[in-house]
Design an enzyme around this catalytic site. Structure first.
Site, PDB file in Angstrom:
ATOM      1  N   GLU A 160      -1.560 -37.973  37.118  1.00 50.81           N
ATOM      2  CA  GLU A 160      -2.416 -37.004  36.452  1.00 50.81           C
ATOM      3  C   GLU A 160      -3.349 -36.314  37.433  1.00 50.81           C
ATOM      4  OE1 GLU A 160      -2.615 -40.131  32.781  1.00 50.81           O
ATOM      5  OE2 GLU A 160      -4.459 -39.179  33.455  1.00 50.81           O
ATOM      6  N   CYS A 205      -2.231 -48.186  39.272  1.00 53.66           N
ATOM      7  CA  CYS A 205      -3.336 -48.683  40.102  1.00 53.66           C
ATOM      8  C   CYS A 205      -3.309 -50.205  40.081  1.00 53.66           C
ATOM      9  CB  CYS A 205      -4.668 -48.173  39.550  1.00 53.66           C
ATOM     10  SG  CYS A 205      -6.092 -48.641  40.562  1.00 53.66           S
ATOM     11  N   CYS A 259      -9.035 -41.498  33.262  1.00 55.76           N
ATOM     12  CA  CYS A 259      -7.915 -41.863  34.140  1.00 55.76           C
ATOM     13  C   CYS A 259      -6.803 -42.591  33.422  1.00 55.76           C
ATOM     14  CB  CYS A 259      -8.409 -42.792  35.222  1.00 55.76           C
ATOM     15  SG  CYS A 259      -9.851 -42.195  36.036  1.00 55.76           S
ATOM     16  N   CYS A 316      -9.475 -32.832  39.997  1.00 55.40           N
ATOM     17  CA  CYS A 316      -9.519 -34.293  40.109  1.00 55.40           C
ATOM     18  C   CYS A 316      -8.094 -34.766  40.418  1.00 55.40           C
ATOM     19  CB  CYS A 316     -10.028 -34.883  38.791  1.00 55.40           C
ATOM     20  SG  CYS A 316      -9.992 -36.686  38.774  1.00 55.40           S
ATOM     21  N   CYS A 319     -10.360 -49.350  32.207  1.00 54.83           N
ATOM     22  CA  CYS A 319      -9.654 -48.167  32.724  1.00 54.83           C
ATOM     23  C   CYS A 319      -8.167 -48.220  32.369  1.00 54.83           C
ATOM     24  CB  CYS A 319      -9.835 -48.090  34.237  1.00 54.83           C
ATOM     25  SG  CYS A 319      -8.932 -46.735  35.007  1.00 54.83           S
ATOM     26  N   CYS A 373      -9.471 -52.267  36.582  1.00 53.08           N
ATOM     27  CA  CYS A 373     -10.809 -52.396  36.008  1.00 53.08           C
ATOM     28  C   CYS A 373     -10.633 -52.524  34.493  1.00 53.08           C
ATOM     29  CB  CYS A 373     -11.649 -51.161  36.341  1.00 53.08           C
ATOM     30  SG  CYS A 373     -11.884 -50.954  38.122  1.00 53.08           S
TER      31      CYS A 373
HETATM   32  N1  SAH Z   1     -10.142 -46.347  42.100  1.00 53.05           N
HETATM   33  C1  SAH Z   1     -11.194 -45.439  42.414  1.00 53.05           C
HETATM   34  C2  SAH Z   1     -10.942 -43.995  41.991  1.00 53.05           C
HETATM   35  C3  SAH Z   1     -10.363 -43.726  40.647  1.00 53.05           C
HETATM   36  S1  SAH Z   1     -11.350 -43.974  39.191  1.00 53.05           S
HETATM   37  C4  SAH Z   1     -12.499 -45.934  41.853  1.00 53.05           C
HETATM   38  O1  SAH Z   1     -12.486 -46.885  41.088  1.00 53.05           O
HETATM   39  O2  SAH Z   1     -13.540 -45.396  42.215  1.00 53.05           O
HETATM   40  C5  SAH Z   1     -12.638 -42.808  39.253  1.00 53.05           C
HETATM   41  C6  SAH Z   1     -13.832 -43.222  38.401  1.00 53.05           C
HETATM   42  O3  SAH Z   1     -13.543 -43.086  36.993  1.00 53.05           O
HETATM   43  C7  SAH Z   1     -14.226 -44.666  38.624  1.00 53.05           C
HETATM   44  O4  SAH Z   1     -15.599 -44.763  38.788  1.00 53.05           O
HETATM   45  C8  SAH Z   1     -13.746 -45.316  37.340  1.00 53.05           C
HETATM   46  O5  SAH Z   1     -14.415 -46.503  37.080  1.00 53.05           O
HETATM   47  C9  SAH Z   1     -14.020 -44.231  36.312  1.00 53.05           C
HETATM   48  N2  SAH Z   1     -13.336 -44.395  35.031  1.00 53.05           N
HETATM   49  C10 SAH Z   1     -12.148 -44.991  34.780  1.00 53.05           C
HETATM   50  N3  SAH Z   1     -11.865 -44.967  33.458  1.00 53.05           N
HETATM   51  C11 SAH Z   1     -12.904 -44.354  32.851  1.00 53.05           C
HETATM   52  C12 SAH Z   1     -13.208 -44.017  31.509  1.00 53.05           C
HETATM   53  N4  SAH Z   1     -12.390 -44.313  30.514  1.00 53.05           N
HETATM   54  N5  SAH Z   1     -14.373 -43.372  31.269  1.00 53.05           N
HETATM   55  C13 SAH Z   1     -15.201 -43.045  32.266  1.00 53.05           C
HETATM   56  N6  SAH Z   1     -14.963 -43.322  33.558  1.00 53.05           N
HETATM   57  C14 SAH Z   1     -13.836 -43.981  33.849  1.00 53.05           C
END
Ligand code: SAH
Length: 351
Positions: A95, A115, A339, A108, A122, A119
């Protein structure tokens, strides 16, 4: 991956080497780079000032098809999302998002398909890592978003590597792609308008610091202490909050650039007044900005976004303690811009 390298994988120097290997003068290499990165033309039939033998050689060596992209979302909302198909995996892709907000037009980009970090909140990590993206697959996302922005009369002003994947686990491809996107003869995006977001991996962060580039480094912090952070970010143990704070100072020292600390606000998890006070104590005196990101709710996940009042209150506590804060506006929730959401939907549809 198709056996051939993507044409978008080549830097200016590599196009010049290719031209030389084809017994052409170096400026031919510049012309090719200009077609691809300047004008977004990948297919050789569009390269009108390139002689036929060189076009044929290009096609023989590289995959010159245009990126395969499906768009969703609605430009009027300010956010549109691209699903960029991978050449080796039917139904799978990555994406990229176009975000139009006032003067700012942001692309973006994803760094990996899937990944490995996972997390807890996510969607990108749900299916684990499929594979690293190549340099060209990252550049393809940029070209797709740039073209879409142009169709709305806008120019991409900013890049954030905040799509799917952990950029520090695909370091070389990410940095080399960003170098092409940054190259004034290529994408032409100023280094200070490019942000790399990471959960914090010591080696990659140290490498980026040593390179001395002007890219913005963003740490995904998400908690005021290591204990809670370890519950939310499975890779948290790789770098403690102390280590991140030290790395932020080193990054400022080495590059002159302040880091950003991203903090996704999850109701009843990390968004209380106590959490804000604890975070303020932790970051007092640290040079950098906290970027508060109210959670984008995901179907299939039970995490909740706090109310706007709670978000404001959290921000105020930090500000009162002298911590710089920005709050991300609510963008893209209607098109599943968080994401990985679109990819999950796509995979469910096709498999
Ligand atoms: N792996 C890297 C980059 C990708 S995620 C990182 O973790 O920084 C980019 C950002 O989007 C991260 O801070 C992640 O925690 C956040 N993110 C992921 N899912 C999300 C969601 N559903 N709502 C808001 N932020 C989210």
């Amino acid at each position: 991956m198709s056996a051939k390298r993507r044409i978008t994988d080549l830097s200016l120097a590599e196009f010049c080497e290719f031209a030389a290997a084809q017994h052409q003068r170096p400026f031919r290499g510049q012309q090719l780079f200009d077609w691809v990165m300047g004008r977004g033309v990948c297919s050789v039939s569009g390269m009108s000032n390139v002689a036929k033998p060189l076009r044929e050689a290009l096609e023989a060596h590289f995959d010159c098809s245009p990126p395969r992209v499906q768009w969703s979302g609605d430009a009027a909302s300010g956010t549109e999302k691209a699903f960029v198909q991978l050449s080796d995996a039917a139904g799978d892709g990555v994406e990229a998002v176009l975000i139009m907000e006032g003067e700012r037009t942001t692309a973006c980009l994803s760094s990996q398909a899937g990944c490995p970090v996972a997390c807890v909140f996510c969607a990108s990590g749900v299916l684990g890592l499929r594979r690293n993206l190549t340099r060209g697959e990252i550049v393809d996302q940029f070209l797709a978003v740039r073209e879409r922005a142009q169709s709305h009369g806008r120019r991409v002003s900013n890049i954030v590597v905040m799509g799917m994947g952990e950029p520090m686990l695909n370091y070389s491809a990410v940095i080399e792609a960003l170098d092409i996107i940054h190259d004034p003869k290529g994408g032409g995006i100023g280094a200070r308008h490019i942000t790399i977001s990471t959960v914090g991996l010591e080696k990659g962060v140290a490498r980026l610091t040593a390179e001395g580039k002007q890219y913005t480094l963003a740490f995904s912090l998400h908690a005021p202490n290591d204990e809670l952070r370890r519950e939310l970010v499975p890779f948290a143990a790789a770098m403690s909050i102390d280590a991140m704070v030290q790395a932020a100072a080193a990054y400022l020292d080495g590059t002159g650039r302040e880091v950003t600390f991203e903090y996704v606000l999850l109701d009843e998890v990390n968004a209380s007044s106590d959490d804000a006070h604890e975070l303020a104590r932790r970051l007092r005196g640290v040079r950098g900005t906290v970027n508060l990101i109210p959670y984008n709710e995901n179907p299939g996940f039970n995490w909740k976004r706090p109310s706007p009042e709670q978000v404001d209150h959290f921000a105020e506590i930090l500000r009162a303690a002298g911590v710089k804060v920005s709050v991300r506006k609510r963008k893209g929730h209607r098109i599943l811009a968080a994401c990985g959401q679109l990819r999950l939907q796509e995979l469910h549809r096709t498999h």
